[in-house]
Motif scaffolding. Structure first.
Motif, short mmCIF file in Angstrom:
data_model
loop_
_atom_site.label_atom_id
_atom_site.label_comp_id
_atom_site.label_asym_id
_atom_site.label_seq_id
_atom_site.Cartn_x
_atom_site.Cartn_y
_atom_site.Cartn_z
N PRO A 30 28.30 33.47 43.55
CA PRO A 30 28.69 34.88 43.50
C PRO A 30 27.49 35.74 43.16
N LEU A 31 27.53 37.00 43.58
CA LEU A 31 26.46 37.95 43.29
C LEU A 31 26.92 39.00 42.29
N PHE A 32 27.92 39.77 42.66
CA PHE A 32 28.40 40.81 41.74
C PHE A 32 29.84 41.19 42.08
N ASN A 33 30.51 41.77 41.08
CA ASN A 33 31.83 42.37 41.25
C ASN A 33 31.68 43.89 41.27
N TYR A 34 32.75 44.55 41.69
CA TYR A 34 32.77 46.01 41.67
C TYR A 34 33.54 46.52 40.46
N SER A 66 39.03 48.74 36.14
CA SER A 66 38.98 47.29 36.01
C SER A 66 37.79 46.76 36.79
N THR A 67 37.42 45.54 36.49
CA THR A 67 36.41 44.83 37.27
C THR A 67 37.12 44.06 38.38
N SER A 68 36.66 44.21 39.60
CA SER A 68 37.34 43.57 40.72
C SER A 68 37.31 42.05 40.58
N LEU A 69 38.39 41.41 40.99
CA LEU A 69 38.37 39.96 41.12
C LEU A 69 37.56 39.56 42.35
N GLY A 70 37.60 40.40 43.37
CA GLY A 70 36.78 40.15 44.55
C GLY A 70 35.30 40.25 44.22
N PHE A 71 34.46 39.65 45.05
CA PHE A 71 33.03 39.57 44.74
C PHE A 71 32.22 39.54 46.03
N CYS A 72 30.98 39.97 45.92
CA CYS A 72 30.00 39.72 46.97
C CYS A 72 29.33 38.39 46.68
#
Length: 566
Positions: free
Chosen positions: A529-533, A337-343
């Motif tokens: 936001p920058l990116f997700n994991y 999955s793509t993280s909901l958290g983000f940098c």
């Protein structure tokens, strides 16, 4: 342990001839093993009786005997480790290893993954770093946050099927007409991990201890008191309505430990071992919800061979592999999955950066190839233009003609991917006539960062748990970033706005009001936001029930191992 000492002596004997047969005197063997000749003769008799070697002595002092090795030290060590594991002696198994990290990883491989040992279904997870202590309140690491959720319970909990909190220690709750009194009705059959019944007054005492922590005092600013108003009822009295309260109580900082035993909880697993080499959980027989099928879960700490320059905690392993070395070719991604958290990047809105300059910086990040060309592993990150789905960054007219300040200062913390981002941004801004000074805060949060109050730009990582909108509200309330990134007037206004938002009873209206708060922050260029994991878990055949949660882990209560075939 005596067995380990004997094995180490055997390994010294083996190394003399690399395992080849030899003719040697007892005196020479004793000298190589740093022991007396008498003790050497005893060792040889014991090792021969165990089937490790053959020793044929010659009569007469100084005579040479025939020595033949029957087992390699590696095979003996592995056999002893397996016997220790089968009898539940995990620390003895680690003591038997006593190897450098790279050799330890090789030795542990046969025991990793899922297996039935001594009729006990056990899942062993190789992990790249030692876990931090599970102290009360906020925890920096995803692994520690997840672990806390397996050991401790809250009054409420989040489930994967819903973003709304459900009952946990509290079977249900009700709210008074004036919205200032919340009564949580405690289940009557709760037990701590030590087997003692849970007393509601213990839960009340634990909350009082948690509220002494500054961050949690801020998070529960609307709570006036917590009272054990009945043997099975805990009452929260508020001085201001807070319809995030059930969400707050379900979040991991509010999971409840025994007031006198901070590592004892009421969750599905109890902590039986916690060291820098091994963390072991065992299922809790008195758990009040569905019991896990697994009897034990172990983290075997096997540090990576090559560490990043930024320290041992800089790796960000969002892609977990559970299995043995010889199974790696058979490992299949069982969940991704793509993280909901983000940098993210935040900018301080002051005289040094005008709103137009802040917007230009956001456009540099999102409308150039800066994010797409970061020197990172493939399929690790995904550039993002939304905080969470639907909360997208604004679209402004091109700002390319707006000159940037001649100098800016950026401070950032872990994960290590932000190191690559900082260097990339520094190089790009130099081409635009802006010198960027980069400061690295060697931690996973902003706690203790002295440079934070003086920086123009800040980059960090925001983990998002089970309820994404609430997690963002908690971020604004509790993170030390915001009182430093905003002026005192702006921060006071933000907190007042959050108080107004939390008093909205309707869930959807409350979420839309919170979305407006973040939309303003993004529109002013303060936050982007920058990116997700890209989260991924791979497992060998035979490990079932693994599905990623929002923290990039999996619920240990749902994993299971098919019984071994006869």
């Amino acid at each position: 342990m005596r067995q380990l000492n004997r094995l180490n002596q055997y390994q010294r004997l083996w190394q003399i001839s690399a395992g080849a047969p030899q003719q040697v005197s007892v005196a020479c063997l004793a000298a190589d093993c740093y022991c007396s000749e008498r003790h050497m003769r005893t060792l040889l008799r014991q090792m021969q009786a165990s089937g490790w070697l053959r020793w044929h002595s010659q009569s007469g002092r100084g005579k040479r005997g025939d020595l033949q090795f029957l087992r390699s030290p590696e095979s003996l060590r592995q056999q002893m480790m397996e016997e220790a594991l089968n009898t539940g002696q995990q620390h003895n198994a680690l003591a038997l290893a006593q190897l450098a990290p790279e050799d330890l990883r090789v030795l542990l491989n046969p025991f990793l993954g899922g297996s039935w040992q001594n009729d006990t279904p056990t899942l062993r997870i190789p992990y790249y770093r030692s876990l931090e202590p599970l102290h009360p309140g906020f925890l920096a690491g995803r692994a520690e946050q997840h672990l806390a959720g397996q050991i401790f319970s809250g009054l409420t909990r989040f489930v994967s099927e819903s973003f709304l909190p459900q009952g946990d220690l509290a079977h249900h709750w009700d709210i008074s007409d004036d919205k200032l009194c919340w009564r949580f009705h405690i289940r009557p059959t709760l037990h701590w991990h030590n087997g003692d019944p849970v007393d509601t007054r213990q839960l009340q005492q634990r909350f009082m201890m948690l509220f002494e922590l500054p961050a949690l005092r801020t998070l529960f600013a609307s709570v006036n008191s917590v009272e054990a108003t009945h043997s099975h009822c805990l009452t929260f009295r508020l001085h201001h309505p807070d319809f995030w309260l059930a969400h707050r109580l379900a979040s991991y900082p509010c999971l409840l430990a025994h007031p006198l035993s901070p590592m004892s909880g009421t969750g599905p697993f109890q902590l039986v071992s916690f060291s820098k080499e091994l963390v072991r959980l065992e299922s809790h027989e008195h758990y009040h919800l569905n019991h896990p099928f697994l009897k034990a879960v172990e983290y075997w700490i096997t540090p990576l061979l090559f560490e990043q320059d930024l320290g041992t905690s800089c790796r960000h392993p969002v892609q977990i592999a559970i299995g043995k070395a010889d199974e790696l070719v058979d490992l299949k991604p069982v969940s991704s999955s793509t993280s909901l958290g983000f940098c993210y990047l935040t900018q301080r809105p002051d005289a040094k950066l005008s709103p137009a300059q802040s917007r230009r910086l956001v456009q540099i990040i999102h409308q150039t190839t800066l994010l797409q060309t970061l020197p990172l592993d493939e399929d690790l990150i995904t550039p993002s233009k939304a905080l969470i789905p639907g909360w997208t960054i604004p679209h402004w007219p091109p700002q390319a003609s707006i000159p940037l300040p001649p100098a800016l200062t950026l401070v950032y913390h872990l994960p290590a991917e932000l190191h690559a981002m900082a260097q990339q941004l520094k190089r790009y801004l130099a081409t635009q006539g802006c010198e960027l000074t980069v400061i690295f805060h060697d931690a996973k949060t902003w706690e203790g960062c002295e440079a934070l109050s003086k920086a123009d730009l800040m980059m960090g990582d925001r983990l998002i748990g089970e309820a994404p909108e609430y997690a963002l509200e908690q971020w604004l309330r509790s993170d030390p970033l915001w009182p430093n990134a905003l002026s005192a007037r702006q921060f006071t206004h933000l907190q007042a706005t959050l108080d107004a938002v939390q008093s909205l009873e309707n869930e959807q209206i409350r979420i839309l009001a919170l979305k407006d708060v973040f939309s303003r922050l993004m529109d002013e260029g303060i936050l982007t936001p920058l990116f997700n994991y890209q989260y991924r878990i791979s497992a060998p055949p035979g490990v079932e029930g693994i599905a990623l949660n929002t923290r990039g882990w999996f619920d240990f209560t749902r994993a299971w191992l098919p019984p071994p075939t006869p």
